[in-house]
Design a protein around this motif. Structure first.
Motif, PDB file in Angstrom:
ATOM      1  N   ARG A  77     -49.252  48.391 106.850  1.00 29.96           N
ATOM      2  CA  ARG A  77     -49.260  47.937 105.452  1.00 29.96           C
ATOM      3  C   ARG A  77     -49.839  48.990 104.514  1.00 29.96           C
ATOM      4  NH1 ARG A  77     -50.572  41.790 106.692  1.00 29.96           N
ATOM      5  NH2 ARG A  77     -48.523  40.935 106.222  1.00 29.96           N
ATOM      6  N   MET A  82     -45.348  49.053  97.019  1.00 28.63           N
ATOM      7  CA  MET A  82     -44.491  47.973  96.541  1.00 28.63           C
ATOM      8  C   MET A  82     -44.477  47.930  95.021  1.00 28.63           C
ATOM      9  SD  MET A  82     -42.691  45.161  97.214  1.00 28.63           S
ATOM     10  CE  MET A  82     -42.016  43.943  96.085  1.00 28.63           C
ATOM     11  N   PHE A 101     -56.482  52.433  92.669  1.00 26.99           N
ATOM     12  CA  PHE A 101     -56.915  51.340  93.535  1.00 26.99           C
ATOM     13  C   PHE A 101     -56.596  51.554  95.029  1.00 26.99           C
ATOM     14  CE2 PHE A 101     -56.384  47.114  95.458  1.00 26.99           C
ATOM     15  CZ  PHE A 101     -57.641  46.589  95.225  1.00 26.99           C
ATOM     16  N   PRO A 102     -55.346  51.888  95.415  1.00 23.57           N
ATOM     17  CA  PRO A 102     -55.074  52.095  96.845  1.00 23.57           C
ATOM     18  C   PRO A 102     -55.909  53.237  97.445  1.00 23.57           C
ATOM     19  CG  PRO A 102     -53.026  51.910  95.626  1.00 23.57           C
ATOM     20  CD  PRO A 102     -54.112  52.054  94.621  1.00 23.57           C
ATOM     21  N   LEU A 103     -56.200  54.258  96.637  1.00 22.93           N
ATOM     22  CA  LEU A 103     -57.013  55.376  97.141  1.00 22.93           C
ATOM     23  C   LEU A 103     -58.440  54.906  97.403  1.00 22.93           C
ATOM     24  CD1 LEU A 103     -55.858  58.246  94.725  1.00 22.93           C
ATOM     25  CD2 LEU A 103     -55.064  57.788  97.052  1.00 22.93           C
ATOM     26  N   ARG A 104     -58.977  54.094  96.481  1.00 25.87           N
ATOM     27  CA  ARG A 104     -60.336  53.581  96.654  1.00 25.87           C
ATOM     28  C   ARG A 104     -60.424  52.682  97.886  1.00 25.87           C
ATOM     29  NH1 ARG A 104     -62.496  50.604  91.649  1.00 25.87           N
ATOM     30  NH2 ARG A 104     -64.412  50.687  92.823  1.00 25.87           N
ATOM     31  N   MET A 105     -59.353  51.930  98.136  1.00 26.27           N
ATOM     32  CA  MET A 105     -59.383  50.972  99.246  1.00 26.27           C
ATOM     33  C   MET A 105     -59.167  51.640 100.604  1.00 26.27           C
ATOM     34  SD  MET A 105     -60.080  48.001  98.057  1.00 26.27           S
ATOM     35  CE  MET A 105     -59.770  46.956  99.450  1.00 26.27           C
ATOM     36  N   PHE A 106     -58.305  52.647 100.642  1.00 27.45           N
ATOM     37  CA  PHE A 106     -57.866  53.133 101.956  1.00 27.45           C
ATOM     38  C   PHE A 106     -58.219  54.578 102.277  1.00 27.45           C
ATOM     39  CE2 PHE A 106     -54.847  49.696 100.877  1.00 27.45           C
ATOM     40  CZ  PHE A 106     -55.188  48.841 101.897  1.00 27.45           C
ATOM     41  N   THR A 107     -58.836  55.297 101.358  1.00 28.46           N
ATOM     42  CA  THR A 107     -59.165  56.681 101.671  1.00 28.46           C
ATOM     43  C   THR A 107     -60.666  56.930 101.463  1.00 28.46           C
ATOM     44  OG1 THR A 107     -58.897  57.576  99.443  1.00 28.46           O
ATOM     45  CG2 THR A 107     -56.897  57.400 100.764  1.00 28.46           C
ATOM     46  N   LYS A 108     -61.114  58.060 101.979  1.00 28.08           N
ATOM     47  CA  LYS A 108     -62.518  58.414 101.792  1.00 28.08           C
ATOM     48  C   LYS A 108     -62.635  59.604 100.846  1.00 28.08           C
ATOM     49  CE  LYS A 108     -63.973  56.564 106.205  1.00 28.08           C
ATOM     50  NZ  LYS A 108     -64.247  56.824 107.616  1.00 28.08           N
ATOM     51  N   ARG A 150     -48.610  53.591  91.228  1.00 27.22           N
ATOM     52  CA  ARG A 150     -49.553  52.942  92.162  1.00 27.22           C
ATOM     53  C   ARG A 150     -48.941  52.843  93.557  1.00 27.22           C
ATOM     54  NH1 ARG A 150     -51.479  46.860  91.019  1.00 27.22           N
ATOM     55  NH2 ARG A 150     -49.387  46.439  91.820  1.00 27.22           N
TER      56      ARG A 150
END
Lengths: 255, 273
Positions: A77, A82, A101-108, A150
């Motif tokens: 996912r 999307m 947002f996706p970078l904050r959630m899934f990357t360091k 995004r």
């Protein structure tokens, strides 16, 4: 590549998807088309894992999604971007925060790295000056471009778009179509677009899957759709006089 | 499932009773289903936590929205209701044998035991509860929750858990309500000419039982959990469009209030009964 095998989905007594088998290729814009109520959105939501299905399988690059562990599903996912029909931007965040947002959630990544990436993708969708605007201050076309930014910011392997042109004027719709196709080519991602916009079909339909009553009625490309004799497809695609003339001219030119 | 209501030609008591029983059984099953879904939501709230750096921002935002944003209305209501309690008590004391400090005593007991924890929570069910339901419901309608789920984020943890953490500061609001309620009583009593400052303060200090404070704060923590989760449940699981967001907010307020009142009775029976 996404492969779908004999997919069935029902809601109570209503059998919506009745055994769809198809595949969506990497680096191509794959379009799902069909009339309202043909099962397009349900099919897309099954592909995204938002709906569970009763029978069949969906595999992402050879991995059958339903057989994966929860961690593996999360991994798949995180590789999905999307673009929703209504853009689905988080209205409490600015445009830049939405894209980040996706970078904050899934990357360091550090904040400066994330900021650079956000600047890059916003530039890619021609929104250089919109960082601090709220989604409510952006036009429909801008919101769609933010949603695309995004969706691609975390370099996804799969991009899904649910009617990306709905509610847009024809000129902006073409801009969005071209942007999606350019991004698909550039990043070699598997793009699946749910649409009933015939301009999109003719412009960017490298692979087209036509659904009718929950079944795959036809499969082809923007080139073959001009030549097909399948009445179900021609009745839907060439329902307007303009498209009938375009088709006639295309066939005459290519004879 | 649909049931034909028998007309007067075929009216039959047993048939009518059967239809009623089936109707109420289905309604009961719906409530059971909702209760089950609510507890599954509570379980999911603690599963697959959101990244701390993101969660921290969400918690701070929810503290601002739910706690800081409620201080004004709570302070206003607490101060004036405290005043009304003092005036009512004073006006209903006509027997000269009843000590004058009873006004302060009754005001303190009413405020600490019931008004601050329970009455303020019912007001918060309207203010904070409908805010939570409508904000989460709007996210559902505009596919923002779908967007979170597609990204592989546990949307329940992302949306509900920060509200639950923010509302652990709810006792802070209730403390302020208690203080301002008693202060409002004092102001009304002294400046309204219903009693002296000394009598009121004596009443406030008289026969103070510290466990009553513990009882009030235990209730407050339970109400905070109810305020965070029931409105979230109605927002998260709503279906439909803008109209349904409004309906969900109303339903959420009704059920949050009902549960608060029932739990209040239960806790009072257990701790003070």
């Amino acid at each position: 590549m996404i492969e779908v095998n004999d997919l069935h989905k029902s809601f109570g007594d209503a059998h919506i998807l009745k055994g769809i088998t198809t595949s969506f290729e990497k680096g191509k814009t794959n379009l799902i088309i069909g009339q309202s109520g043909s099962g397009k959105t349900v099919f897309l939501k099954c592909l995204l894992g938002l709906f569970e299905y009763e029978q069949g399988s969906i595999s992402y690059d050879g991995k059958v999604f339903s057989n994966l562990s929860n961690d593996e599903k999360t991994e798949v996912r995180s590789q999905i971007g999307m673009v929703f029909q209504g853009s689905a931007l988080f209205d409490s965040m600015t445009i830049a925060e939405n894209v980040m947002f996706p970078l904050r959630m899934f990357t360091k990544q550090s904040k400066s790295e994330m900021q650079d990436r956000v600047d890059f993708v916003l530039n890619r969708v021609n929104l250089d000056d919109a960082h601090h605007k709220m989604p409510s201050e952006a036009s429909g076309g801008m919101q769609k471009r933010v949603a695309i930014a995004r969706a691609i910011v975390n370099k996804p392997k799969y991009l899904f778009c649910d009617e990306p042109n709905s509610g847009l004027d024809p000129k902006t719709a073409i801009v969005i179509d071209n942007l999606i196709q350019e991004i698909t080519d550039e990043y070699q991602i598997t793009t699946v677009i749910n649409s009933h916009d015939m301009n999109s079909v003719m412009e960017i339909g490298e692979k087209i899957v036509f659904l009718k009553d929950g079944l795959k009625a036809w499969e082809g490309s923007k080139e073959t759709i001009f030549k097909t004799d399948n009445e179900v497809v021609t009745d839907f695609v060439y329902s307007s006089e303009l498209f009938k003339k375009v088709r006639k001219m295309y066939i005459e030119e290519n004879q | 499932m649909q049931f034909a209501i028998p007309n007067y030609y075929t009216y039959n008591t047993f048939e009518f009773a059967r239809v009623l029983i089936i109707f109420y059984t289905l309604a009961f099953m719906k409530y059971l289903h909702n209760i089950g879904t609510y507890f599954i939501m509570i379980k999911d709230m603690f599963r697959k936590p959101t990244k701390w750096s993101v969660l921290k921002t969400l918690i701070l935002k929810d503290i601002d929205d739910l706690i800081i944003g409620s201080l004004g209305i709570v302070a206003f209501i607490a101060f004036f209701v405290g005043g009304v309690v003092a005036i009512q008590t004073s006006l209903n004391i006509s027997n000269p044998l009843i000590p004058k400090y009873l006004v302060g005593f009754a005001t303190r007991q009413s405020i600490i035991l019931e008004f601050a924890p329970t009455f303020i929570s019912i007001i918060m069910a309207g203010k904070v509860g409908s805010f939570i339901t409508s904000s989460i419901g709007t996210m559902r309608v505009t596919e923002q929750i779908d967007a979170l789920e597609v990204m592989g984020i546990n949307a329940i943890n992302y949306l509900v858990f920060p509200k639950f953490i923010a509302l652990t500061l709810y006792p802070f609001i209730i403390s302020i309500a208690m203080f301002l309620g008693i202060l409002g009583g004092l102001a009304a009593c002294v400046y309204g000419g219903y009693g002296t400052l000394e009598d009121y303060i004596e009443g406030v200090q008289n026969d103070f039982i510290p466990f009553h404070m513990a009882y009030a704060f235990i209730k407050t923590m339970v109400f905070a959990f109810i305020l965070a989760t029931i409105p979230s449940f109605y927002g998260y699981f709503m279906k439909g469009g803008a109209l349904e967001v409004g309906k969900a907010s109303t339903t959420s307020f009704v059920w949050t209030s009902v549960v608060i009142i029932l739990v209040n009775y239960l806790i009072t029976s257990l701790l003070l009964g």
